[in-house]
Design a protein around this motif. Structure first.
Motif, mmCIF file in Angstrom:
data_model
loop_
_atom_site.group_PDB
_atom_site.id
_atom_site.type_symbol
_atom_site.label_atom_id
_atom_site.label_comp_id
_atom_site.label_asym_id
_atom_site.label_seq_id
_atom_site.Cartn_x
_atom_site.Cartn_y
_atom_site.Cartn_z
ATOM 1 N N ILE A 5 0.849 -1.129 0.196
ATOM 2 C CA ILE A 5 -0.161 0.146 0.040
ATOM 3 C C ILE A 5 0.778 1.367 -0.134
ATOM 4 O O ILE A 5 1.819 1.175 0.790
ATOM 5 N N LEU A 6 0.590 2.205 -0.876
ATOM 6 C CA LEU A 6 1.473 3.615 -0.639
ATOM 7 C C LEU A 6 0.283 4.745 -0.164
ATOM 8 O O LEU A 6 -0.882 4.565 -0.102
ATOM 9 N N ALA A 7 1.136 5.258 0.782
ATOM 10 C CA ALA A 7 -0.021 6.145 1.370
ATOM 11 C C ALA A 7 0.829 7.777 1.599
ATOM 12 O O ALA A 7 1.936 7.726 1.870
ATOM 13 N N GLU A 10 -1.095 12.323 4.674
ATOM 14 C CA GLU A 10 -2.653 12.486 5.410
ATOM 15 C C GLU A 10 -3.323 10.784 5.699
ATOM 16 O O GLU A 10 -4.225 10.997 6.482
ATOM 17 N N HIS A 11 -2.969 9.998 4.776
ATOM 18 C CA HIS A 11 -3.585 8.851 4.998
ATOM 19 C C HIS A 11 -2.758 7.815 5.606
ATOM 20 O O HIS A 11 -3.154 6.474 5.603
ATOM 21 N N ILE A 12 -1.631 7.956 6.351
ATOM 22 C CA ILE A 12 -0.835 6.786 6.827
ATOM 23 C C ILE A 12 -1.636 6.133 7.798
ATOM 24 O O ILE A 12 -1.508 4.945 7.953
ATOM 25 N N ASP A 13 -2.153 6.733 8.762
ATOM 26 C CA ASP A 13 -2.975 6.110 9.793
ATOM 27 C C ASP A 13 -3.984 5.232 9.329
ATOM 28 O O ASP A 13 -4.024 3.822 9.598
ATOM 29 N N GLU A 14 -4.564 5.603 8.231
ATOM 30 C CA GLU A 14 -5.958 4.942 7.765
ATOM 31 C C GLU A 14 -4.966 3.421 7.000
ATOM 32 O O GLU A 14 -5.627 2.379 7.232
ATOM 33 N N ALA A 15 -4.087 4.035 6.334
ATOM 34 C CA ALA A 15 -3.143 2.685 5.580
ATOM 35 C C ALA A 15 -2.908 1.661 6.539
ATOM 36 O O ALA A 15 -3.035 0.475 6.479
ATOM 37 N N LEU A 16 -2.405 2.064 7.850
ATOM 38 C CA LEU A 16 -1.759 1.050 8.763
ATOM 39 C C LEU A 16 -2.945 0.333 9.271
ATOM 40 O O LEU A 16 -2.808 -0.888 9.507
ATOM 41 N N ASP A 17 -4.017 0.985 9.700
ATOM 42 C CA ASP A 17 -5.083 0.382 10.306
ATOM 43 C C ASP A 17 -5.764 -0.723 9.211
ATOM 44 O O ASP A 17 -5.929 -1.950 9.785
ATOM 45 N N GLU A 18 -5.906 -0.436 7.837
ATOM 46 C CA GLU A 18 -6.541 -1.171 6.974
ATOM 47 C C GLU A 18 -5.491 -2.533 6.854
ATOM 48 O O GLU A 18 -5.931 -3.615 6.623
ATOM 49 N N PHE A 39 -5.273 5.834 -1.409
ATOM 50 C CA PHE A 39 -6.475 6.460 -1.047
ATOM 51 C C PHE A 39 -6.860 7.641 -1.711
ATOM 52 O O PHE A 39 -8.233 7.886 -1.766
ATOM 53 N N CYS A 40 -5.875 8.651 -2.065
ATOM 54 C CA CYS A 40 -6.388 10.008 -2.487
ATOM 55 C C CYS A 40 -5.489 10.312 -3.880
ATOM 56 O O CYS A 40 -6.008 11.249 -4.338
ATOM 57 N N LYS A 41 -4.591 9.583 -4.377
ATOM 58 C CA LYS A 41 -3.857 9.681 -5.438
ATOM 59 C C LYS A 41 -2.950 11.009 -5.349
ATOM 60 O O LYS A 41 -2.365 11.433 -6.533
ATOM 61 N N LYS A 42 -2.576 11.491 -4.175
ATOM 62 C CA LYS A 42 -1.624 12.539 -4.103
ATOM 63 C C LYS A 42 -0.207 11.823 -4.108
ATOM 64 O O LYS A 42 -0.237 10.643 -4.075
ATOM 65 N N ASP A 43 0.631 12.667 -4.228
ATOM 66 C CA ASP A 43 2.203 11.852 -3.990
ATOM 67 C C ASP A 43 2.319 11.033 -2.639
ATOM 68 O O ASP A 43 1.850 11.721 -1.651
ATOM 69 N N SER A 45 4.148 8.991 0.461
ATOM 70 C CA SER A 45 5.183 9.364 1.281
ATOM 71 C C SER A 45 5.657 7.945 1.931
ATOM 72 O O SER A 45 6.820 7.846 2.368
ATOM 73 N N TYR A 46 5.007 6.981 2.035
ATOM 74 C CA TYR A 46 5.227 5.806 2.661
ATOM 75 C C TYR A 46 4.843 4.664 1.908
ATOM 76 O O TYR A 46 3.506 4.558 1.109
ATOM 77 N N SER A 47 5.508 3.453 1.888
ATOM 78 C CA SER A 47 5.177 2.029 1.244
ATOM 79 C C SER A 47 5.069 1.274 2.729
ATOM 80 O O SER A 47 5.856 1.286 3.368
#
Length: 52
Positions: A5-7, A10-18, A39-43, A45-47
């Motif tokens: 998952i790339l996050a 803004e969406h790193i917490d949601e990505a971790l939970d999922e 989640f949002c198609k922005k650049d 920051s994390y894999s």
């Protein structure tokens, strides 16, 4: 869900939970310079990737 998952910031917490709910394990978390957020198609920051 793929094994990776790339996050964005803004969406790193949601990505971790999922990831944890779906895979029932903790991911390998790495900082990335390219790719788009799953989640949002922005650049991204994390894999988040499954171990092994």
């Amino acid at each position: 869900m793929d094994n990776k998952i790339l996050a964005c910031e803004e969406h790193i917490d949601e990505a971790l939970d999922e990831f944890i709910v779906e895979k029932e394990t903790f991911p390998i978390l790495e900082k990335v310079q390219e790719g788009v957020c799953s989640f949002c198609k922005k650049d991204a920051s994390y894999s988040l990737e499954k171990q092994g």
